[in-house]
Design a protein around this motif. Structure first.
Motif, PDB file in Angstrom:
ATOM      1  N   MET A   1       0.847  -1.182   0.000  1.00  0.00           N
ATOM      2  CA  MET A   1       0.000   0.000   0.000  1.00  0.00           C
ATOM      3  C   MET A   1       0.885   1.235   0.000  1.00  0.00           C
ATOM      4  O   MET A   1       1.793   1.360   0.824  1.00  0.00           O
ATOM      5  N   LEU A   2       0.642   2.112  -0.951  1.00  0.00           N
ATOM      6  CA  LEU A   2       1.341   3.390  -1.044  1.00  0.00           C
ATOM      7  C   LEU A   2       0.299   4.475  -1.244  1.00  0.00           C
ATOM      8  O   LEU A   2      -0.536   4.367  -2.148  1.00  0.00           O
ATOM      9  N   ALA A   3       0.328   5.500  -0.407  1.00  0.00           N
ATOM     10  CA  ALA A   3      -0.616   6.619  -0.499  1.00  0.00           C
ATOM     11  C   ALA A   3      -2.060   6.124  -0.576  1.00  0.00           C
ATOM     12  O   ALA A   3      -2.845   6.578  -1.408  1.00  0.00           O
ATOM     13  N   ASN A   4      -2.407   5.160   0.275  1.00  0.00           N
ATOM     14  CA  ASN A   4      -3.761   4.602   0.380  1.00  0.00           C
ATOM     15  C   ASN A   4      -4.236   3.866  -0.865  1.00  0.00           C
ATOM     16  O   ASN A   4      -5.441   3.742  -1.090  1.00  0.00           O
ATOM     17  N   VAL A   5      -3.310   3.400  -1.686  1.00  0.00           N
ATOM     18  CA  VAL A   5      -3.645   2.612  -2.872  1.00  0.00           C
ATOM     19  C   VAL A   5      -2.826   1.317  -2.809  1.00  0.00           C
ATOM     20  O   VAL A   5      -1.627   1.354  -2.540  1.00  0.00           O
ATOM     21  N   TRP A   6      -3.488   0.181  -3.057  1.00  0.00           N
ATOM     22  CA  TRP A   6      -2.798  -1.101  -3.125  1.00  0.00           C
ATOM     23  C   TRP A   6      -2.199  -1.288  -4.504  1.00  0.00           C
ATOM     24  O   TRP A   6      -2.824  -0.963  -5.514  1.00  0.00           O
ATOM     25  N   TYR A   7      -0.974  -1.828  -4.538  1.00  0.00           N
ATOM     26  CA  TYR A   7      -0.286  -2.120  -5.793  1.00  0.00           C
ATOM     27  C   TYR A   7       0.232  -3.550  -5.772  1.00  0.00           C
ATOM     28  O   TYR A   7       0.722  -4.017  -4.741  1.00  0.00           O
ATOM     29  N   ASP A   8       0.160  -4.211  -6.903  1.00  0.00           N
ATOM     30  CA  ASP A   8       0.840  -5.483  -7.085  1.00  0.00           C
ATOM     31  C   ASP A   8       2.218  -5.146  -7.627  1.00  0.00           C
ATOM     32  O   ASP A   8       2.348  -4.480  -8.652  1.00  0.00           O
ATOM     33  N   ILE A   9       3.247  -5.562  -6.905  1.00  0.00           N
ATOM     34  CA  ILE A   9       4.631  -5.325  -7.321  1.00  0.00           C
ATOM     35  C   ILE A   9       5.411  -6.628  -7.183  1.00  0.00           C
ATOM     36  O   ILE A   9       4.924  -7.585  -6.600  1.00  0.00           O
ATOM     37  N   ALA A  10       6.601  -6.626  -7.702  1.00  0.00           N
ATOM     38  CA  ALA A  10       7.530  -7.731  -7.448  1.00  0.00           C
ATOM     39  C   ALA A  10       8.876  -7.130  -7.124  1.00  0.00           C
ATOM     40  O   ALA A  10       9.185  -5.998  -7.522  1.00  0.00           O
ATOM     41  N   TRP A  11       9.663  -7.878  -6.401  1.00  0.00           N
ATOM     42  CA  TRP A  11      11.065  -7.531  -6.187  1.00  0.00           C
ATOM     43  C   TRP A  11      11.903  -8.515  -6.968  1.00  0.00           C
ATOM     44  O   TRP A  11      11.693  -9.730  -6.878  1.00  0.00           O
ATOM     45  N   VAL A  12      12.827  -7.985  -7.766  1.00  0.00           N
ATOM     46  CA  VAL A  12      13.761  -8.807  -8.532  1.00  0.00           C
ATOM     47  C   VAL A  12      15.125  -8.668  -7.863  1.00  0.00           C
ATOM     48  O   VAL A  12      15.650  -7.554  -7.740  1.00  0.00           O
ATOM     49  N   LEU A  13      15.678  -9.782  -7.412  1.00  0.00           N
ATOM     50  CA  LEU A  13      17.018  -9.805  -6.823  1.00  0.00           C
ATOM     51  C   LEU A  13      17.951 -10.471  -7.818  1.00  0.00           C
ATOM     52  O   LEU A  13      17.583 -11.486  -8.425  1.00  0.00           O
ATOM     53  N   ILE A  14      19.102  -9.888  -8.004  1.00  0.00           N
ATOM     54  CA  ILE A  14      20.086 -10.470  -8.921  1.00  0.00           C
ATOM     55  C   ILE A  14      21.452 -10.476  -8.238  1.00  0.00           C
ATOM     56  O   ILE A  14      21.769  -9.559  -7.481  1.00  0.00           O
ATOM     57  N   GLU A  15      22.187 -11.542  -8.481  1.00  0.00           N
ATOM     58  CA  GLU A  15      23.548 -11.667  -7.952  1.00  0.00           C
ATOM     59  C   GLU A  15      24.455 -12.186  -9.051  1.00  0.00           C
ATOM     60  O   GLU A  15      24.041 -12.985  -9.884  1.00  0.00           O
ATOM     61  N   ARG A  16      25.704 -11.758  -9.004  1.00  0.00           N
ATOM     62  CA  ARG A  16      26.729 -12.363  -9.846  1.00  0.00           C
ATOM     63  C   ARG A  16      27.059 -13.716  -9.230  1.00  0.00           C
ATOM     64  O   ARG A  16      27.161 -13.841  -8.020  1.00  0.00           O
ATOM     65  N   GLY A  17      27.251 -14.701 -10.071  1.00  0.00           N
ATOM     66  CA  GLY A  17      27.698 -15.997  -9.584  1.00  0.00           C
ATOM     67  C   GLY A  17      29.157 -15.935  -9.154  1.00  0.00           C
ATOM     68  O   GLY A  17      29.874 -14.979  -9.474  1.00  0.00           O
ATOM     69  N   ALA A  18      29.601 -16.952  -8.434  1.00  0.00           N
ATOM     70  CA  ALA A  18      30.956 -16.975  -7.872  1.00  0.00           C
ATOM     71  C   ALA A  18      32.038 -16.806  -8.934  1.00  0.00           C
ATOM     72  O   ALA A  18      33.061 -16.174  -8.691  1.00  0.00           O
ATOM     73  N   ARG A  19      31.812 -17.342 -10.138  1.00  0.00           N
ATOM     74  CA  ARG A  19      32.891 -17.280 -11.124  1.00  0.00           C
ATOM     75  C   ARG A  19      33.082 -15.905 -11.762  1.00  0.00           C
ATOM     76  O   ARG A  19      34.071 -15.677 -12.456  1.00  0.00           O
TER      77      ARG A  19
END
Length: 190
Positions: free
Chosen positions: A89-107
């Motif tokens: 909820m932001l400013a009294n409005v519901w939103y569908d969001i996603a969080w994208v996490l990214i990592e570099r691999g060990a190599r």
């Protein structure tokens, strides 16, 4: 960094076709067609089926990333991606969001600390009365998308974004955009 001839392995903490296709679209745009392979693994979020708020949504993505590091180890991925959708909820409005996490691999990890980033997607507004209806079903058992589908408001519970935007933007496109930003932040286009 891998050479331009190397095929990059991108590990995704999901078997969801929408998430895998969104990551593929982003990789095509940022890394280049034919230079990568996207592999999905089943990784639990260990949060409610419908995460509520940024913290629970991020926790789900972090849990998926933790599991992905373990299950994808033998594939030695260049990049690891975890995605978790939630409602906020932001400013009294519901939103569908996603969080994208990214990592570099060990190599390909760098010592300068630019190995991991978290990027939110564009939010799609969800009317409060529809969120309240879904909440009565129990967020531990059902998502807002599933509740909207059961009411006949949307066609596809896995992509409420498409129906809510009147066919203008799909969940896949939204995920691809945020994943492209995340790939750019970790230098995948270099």
């Amino acid at each position: 960094m891998p050479s331009k001839k190397d095929v990059l392995v991108v590990a995704v903490a999901s078997l969801s076709p929408t998430k895998l296709e969104g990551v593929r679209d982003a990789c095509s745009s940022v890394i280049g067609e034919g230079t990568f392979v996207v592999k999905g693994w089943p990784c639990e979020s260990k949060v409610n089926d419908q995460p509520v708020g940024h913290e629970e949504t991020l926790e789900g993505a972090r849990n998926r990333m933790h599991a992905l590091r373990q299950v994808s180890k033998d594939s030695a991925p260049h990049y690891l991606v975890a995605i978790e959708n939630g409602i906020v909820m932001l400013a009294n409005v519901w939103y569908d969001i996603a969080w994208v996490l990214i990592e570099r691999g060990a190599r390909i990890a760098l010592e300068d600390g630019t190995n991991a980033f978290s990027v939110p997607t564009t939010g799609v507004p969800i009317p409060t009365k529809l969120v309240q209806f879904a909440e009565r079903s129990g967020f531990d058992r059902a998502t807002v998308g599933q509740s909207l589908r059961s009411q006949g408001i949307i066609v596809d519970a896995s992509d409420p974004h498409f129906s809510m935007t009147k066919g203008c933007v799909s969940r896949r496109q939204i995920l691809a955009q945020a994943t492209s930003v995340a790939l750019g932040l970790v230098g995948a286009s270099e």
